[in-house]
Design an enzyme around this catalytic site. Structure first.
Site, mmCIF file in Angstrom:
data_model
loop_
_atom_site.group_PDB
_atom_site.id
_atom_site.type_symbol
_atom_site.label_atom_id
_atom_site.label_comp_id
_atom_site.label_asym_id
_atom_site.label_seq_id
_atom_site.Cartn_x
_atom_site.Cartn_y
_atom_site.Cartn_z
ATOM 1 N N LYS A 217 0.824 -1.218 0.000
ATOM 2 C CA LYS A 217 0.000 0.000 0.000
ATOM 3 C C LYS A 217 0.853 1.262 0.000
ATOM 4 O O LYS A 217 2.039 1.238 0.284
ATOM 5 C CB LYS A 217 -1.003 -0.056 1.147
ATOM 6 C CG LYS A 217 -2.090 -1.097 0.808
ATOM 7 C CD LYS A 217 -3.294 -1.056 1.662
ATOM 8 C CE LYS A 217 -4.313 -2.056 1.086
ATOM 9 N NZ LYS A 217 -5.354 -2.413 2.027
ATOM 10 N N ARG A 253 -3.319 -10.352 4.613
ATOM 11 C CA ARG A 253 -3.704 -10.349 3.194
ATOM 12 C C ARG A 253 -2.531 -9.766 2.416
ATOM 13 O O ARG A 253 -2.256 -8.570 2.529
ATOM 14 C CB ARG A 253 -4.975 -9.505 3.022
ATOM 15 C CG ARG A 253 -5.502 -9.446 1.606
ATOM 16 C CD ARG A 253 -6.720 -8.529 1.535
ATOM 17 N NE ARG A 253 -7.262 -8.504 0.194
ATOM 18 C CZ ARG A 253 -6.783 -7.771 -0.804
ATOM 19 N NH1 ARG A 253 -5.732 -6.989 -0.613
ATOM 20 N NH2 ARG A 253 -7.332 -7.808 -2.002
HETATM 21 N N1 HH2 Z 1 -7.266 -4.094 0.402
HETATM 22 C C1 HH2 Z 1 -7.554 -4.094 -0.913
HETATM 23 C C2 HH2 Z 1 -8.627 -4.845 -1.403
HETATM 24 N N2 HH2 Z 1 -9.362 -5.616 -0.575
HETATM 25 N N3 HH2 Z 1 -9.811 -6.461 1.579
HETATM 26 C C3 HH2 Z 1 -9.524 -6.491 2.892
HETATM 27 N N4 HH2 Z 1 -10.248 -7.270 3.717
HETATM 28 N N5 HH2 Z 1 -8.492 -5.756 3.424
HETATM 29 C C4 HH2 Z 1 -7.725 -4.942 2.658
HETATM 30 O O1 HH2 Z 1 -6.831 -4.270 3.208
HETATM 31 C C5 HH2 Z 1 -7.999 -4.871 1.246
HETATM 32 C C6 HH2 Z 1 -9.072 -5.659 0.745
HETATM 33 C C7 HH2 Z 1 -6.722 -3.270 -1.863
HETATM 34 O O2 HH2 Z 1 -5.658 -4.012 -2.373
HETATM 35 P P1 HH2 Z 1 -5.653 -4.780 -3.782
HETATM 36 O O3 HH2 Z 1 -6.711 -5.829 -3.800
HETATM 37 O O4 HH2 Z 1 -4.301 -5.281 -4.070
HETATM 38 O O5 HH2 Z 1 -5.959 -3.649 -4.837
HETATM 39 P P2 HH2 Z 1 -7.225 -3.289 -5.706
HETATM 40 O O6 HH2 Z 1 -8.331 -2.914 -4.775
HETATM 41 O O7 HH2 Z 1 -6.744 -2.136 -6.554
HETATM 42 O O8 HH2 Z 1 -7.609 -4.485 -6.517
#
Ligand code: HH2
Length: 275
Positions: A217, A253
């Site tokens: 992040k 995660r």
């Molecule tokens: N962060 C993201 C997405 N989903 N779910 C939970 N429970 N906790 C988190 O911190 C979280 C999440 C954002 O990360 P990422 O999936 O890599 O990115 P994007 O939303 O751009 O797909």
């Protein structure tokens, strides 16, 4: 599925974004075969769970229709459910997508809106009988980083998570199916993220297993400007993950499963030697 017994270390939830536009891995796994290959890689590297998403939640991401989201996640979940017993999680805010994913074999509904996106969400979660991740977010993905504000971020996040757990249970979700997540980066400044990371034990004290999602992040780049590219933020992600392990979180995660598995192996050996 019942939640695995508490391990000496947090579980590793490997992230698999089946999107063209996720902030850290968008466009790499948005077809079936590359997605399955990446899932198998994450499993081989030590993932205990996999979190599959078909819509990016990064600030400014384009929203997609439920049909598109289902077309992205369901074939991958169905194929994986047929070849692995690893619990699969679907990262979606839409009840209709959660229903399709759980029916295809997912065990966990990971909802960054904590079942607030649609009025029927808590009832659907109860009806599906799946595990549910309730995450804190201030605002909504498109605008959440515009001007986040809290009087006391740790107290407010805990108050919110407790209230969302109560709402889920009032709808009929069993207490032992609920996970909580402070939502690092979701409507939070650097100082807010650091306060939460420093007080994860307070979030854990709510009495539910906690998931921490700090991987790759932007706060990592804010602390170390050279970490500009998301896939160059592995070391910073690991530092945050180990802070979570120390505080007693139940799952991490992460995008970099091999790196996290190695870090946790050393961390948990040291923790055991102290005991
Ligand atoms: N962060 C993201 C997405 N989903 N779910 C939970 N429970 N906790 C988190 O911190 C979280 C999440 C954002 O990360 P990422 O999936 O890599 O990115 P994007 O939303 O751009 O797909």
């Amino acid at each position: 599925m019942t939640r695995p017994a508490a391990p000496l270390r947090p579980l590793i939830m490997g992230v698999l974004n089946l999107t063209p536009d996720s902030f850290s891995d968008g466009g790499r796994f948005d077809a079936l075969e590359p997605a399955l290959a990446q899932a198998r890689r994450l499993i081989a590297q030590g993932a205990d769970l996999l979190d599959l998403g078909g819509e990016s939640t990064r600030p400014g991401a384009t929203q997609v229709s439920p049909e598109v989201e289902i077309a992205r996640v369901v074939p991958v979940i169905a194929a994986l459910a047929a070849e692995t017993a690893l619990p699969l999680s679907v990262d979606t805010m839409k009840p209709v997508v959660a229903r399709a994913a759980i029916t295809a074999g997912a065990a966990i509904w990971n909802d960054v809106t904590a079942l607030r996106h649609a009025p029927e969400a808590p009832d659907v979660a109860a009806e599906l009988g799946c595990q549910v991740v309730l995450m804190h977010m201030q605002g909504e993905p498109r605008t959440m980083q515009a001007a986040p504000h809290y009087e006391d971020v740790v107290a407010e996040v805990c108050q919110f998570l407790g209230a969302r757990a109560d709402a889920a249970m009032a709808a009929g979700v069993a207490r032992e199916k609920i996970w909580l997540d402070p939502g690092i980066g979701f409507g939070k400044t650097l100082d807010h993220n650091l306060a939460l990371l420093a007080h994860l034990d307070t979030v854990c004290a709510l009495g539910f297993p906690v998931i921490l999602g700090a991987s790759r992040k932007r706060f990592i780049q804010a602390l170390h400007p050279a970490a500009e590219a998301p896939d160059g933020r592995g070391p910073g992600s690991l530092a945050a993950a180990l802070a979570g392990a120390q505080a007693g979180v139940a799952a991490l995660r992460v995008h970099d499963v091999a790196l996290t598995a190695q870090g946790l192996a050393v961390w948990s050996a040291i923790a055991s030697a102290r005991a």
